[in-house]
Design a protein around this motif. Structure first.
Motif, PDB file in Angstrom:
ATOM      1  N   SER A  34      75.289  50.851  -5.480  1.00 27.80           N
ATOM      2  CA  SER A  34      74.755  49.533  -5.810  1.00 27.80           C
ATOM      3  C   SER A  34      73.358  49.407  -5.202  1.00 27.80           C
ATOM      4  O   SER A  34      72.959  50.207  -4.346  1.00 27.80           O
ATOM      5  CB  SER A  34      75.661  48.436  -5.242  1.00 27.80           C
ATOM      6  OG  SER A  34      75.581  48.412  -3.822  1.00 27.80           O
ATOM      7  N   LYS A  35      72.638  48.406  -5.650  1.00 34.63           N
ATOM      8  CA  LYS A  35      71.291  48.187  -5.118  1.00 34.63           C
ATOM      9  C   LYS A  35      71.359  47.942  -3.610  1.00 34.63           C
ATOM     10  O   LYS A  35      70.551  48.475  -2.850  1.00 34.63           O
ATOM     11  CB  LYS A  35      70.637  47.002  -5.827  1.00 34.63           C
ATOM     12  CG  LYS A  35      69.225  46.752  -5.415  1.00 34.63           C
ATOM     13  CD  LYS A  35      68.582  45.650  -6.215  1.00 34.63           C
ATOM     14  CE  LYS A  35      67.149  45.438  -5.788  1.00 34.63           C
ATOM     15  NZ  LYS A  35      66.503  44.356  -6.536  1.00 34.63           N
ATOM     16  N   HIS A  36      72.346  47.167  -3.184  1.00 30.32           N
ATOM     17  CA  HIS A  36      72.514  46.877  -1.760  1.00 30.32           C
ATOM     18  C   HIS A  36      72.761  48.159  -0.963  1.00 30.32           C
ATOM     19  O   HIS A  36      72.132  48.382   0.079  1.00 30.32           O
ATOM     20  CB  HIS A  36      73.674  45.896  -1.566  1.00 30.32           C
ATOM     21  CG  HIS A  36      74.012  45.648  -0.134  1.00 30.32           C
ATOM     22  ND1 HIS A  36      73.242  44.853   0.677  1.00 30.32           N
ATOM     23  CD2 HIS A  36      75.037  46.095   0.635  1.00 30.32           C
ATOM     24  CE1 HIS A  36      73.771  44.820   1.888  1.00 30.32           C
ATOM     25  NE2 HIS A  36      74.867  45.567   1.887  1.00 30.32           N
ATOM     26  N   SER A  54      72.048  51.250  -1.824  1.00 33.43           N
ATOM     27  CA  SER A  54      70.835  52.081  -1.870  1.00 33.43           C
ATOM     28  C   SER A  54      69.801  51.589  -0.869  1.00 33.43           C
ATOM     29  O   SER A  54      69.157  52.379  -0.175  1.00 33.43           O
ATOM     30  CB  SER A  54      70.233  52.067  -3.275  1.00 33.43           C
ATOM     31  OG  SER A  54      71.102  52.677  -4.184  1.00 33.43           O
ATOM     32  N   ASN A  55      69.647  50.264  -0.782  1.00 28.68           N
ATOM     33  CA  ASN A  55      68.694  49.691   0.176  1.00 28.68           C
ATOM     34  C   ASN A  55      69.108  49.985   1.611  1.00 28.68           C
ATOM     35  O   ASN A  55      68.268  50.289   2.459  1.00 28.68           O
ATOM     36  CB  ASN A  55      68.557  48.188  -0.031  1.00 28.68           C
ATOM     37  CG  ASN A  55      67.793  47.838  -1.288  1.00 28.68           C
ATOM     38  OD1 ASN A  55      67.082  48.666  -1.851  1.00 28.68           O
ATOM     39  ND2 ASN A  55      67.954  46.612  -1.759  1.00 28.68           N
TER      40      ASN A  55
END
Length: 131
Positions: A53-55, A57-58
């Motif tokens: 997810s973007k979270h 990955s961040n």
């Protein structure tokens, strides 16, 4: 097939129509050669590793964490094991990293390193896999 005056099939006619088709699929070539079986096989052959997810990955990017191929393989294998056991939301531990994985969507929801897992409390999971 006979259609009544209203233009609709009777319940019995619809039932016979669909049950007859179902028996052909079940009794004949089986699920493997049915359209459903072909689609299922195609999905299985196209299965890729987990998505992030973007979270997640961040979180990995912010902490300069790069996964090796071995770690990715172990993460994917652990996800498959969780799926086989019917787990929906899994904690997967790989080396000093912890991943919360939505097993059904094949998505890593969040990732933590050993510094962040200091409290040793994980919520909203229904299973864990140590890889």
């Amino acid at each position: 097939m006979r259609i009544d005056k209203s233009g609709f099939l009777s319940i019995e006619q619809v039932q016979n129509q669909y049950l007859g088709q179902g028996e052909k699929i079940r009794g004949g070539a089986g699920v493997q050669n049915s359209d459903f079986g072909k689609i299922l096989s195609q999905l299985e052959s196209n299965r890729e590793g987990v998505k992030f997810s973007k979270h997640a990955s961040n979180r990995l990017s912010d902490r300069n964490i790069e996964l090796t191929q071995d770690q990715m393989d172990r993460l994917n294998n652990a996800r498959n094991q969780a799926n086989a056991k019917g787990i929906n939301e899994s904690l997967i531990l790989v080396d000093q990293l912890a991943f919360i994985v939505n097993v059904k969507s094949n998505t890593v929801v969040t990732a933590m390193d050993s510094q962040e897992t200091g409290s040793n409390i994980f919520t909203n999971i229904d299973g864990a896999v140590i890889a």
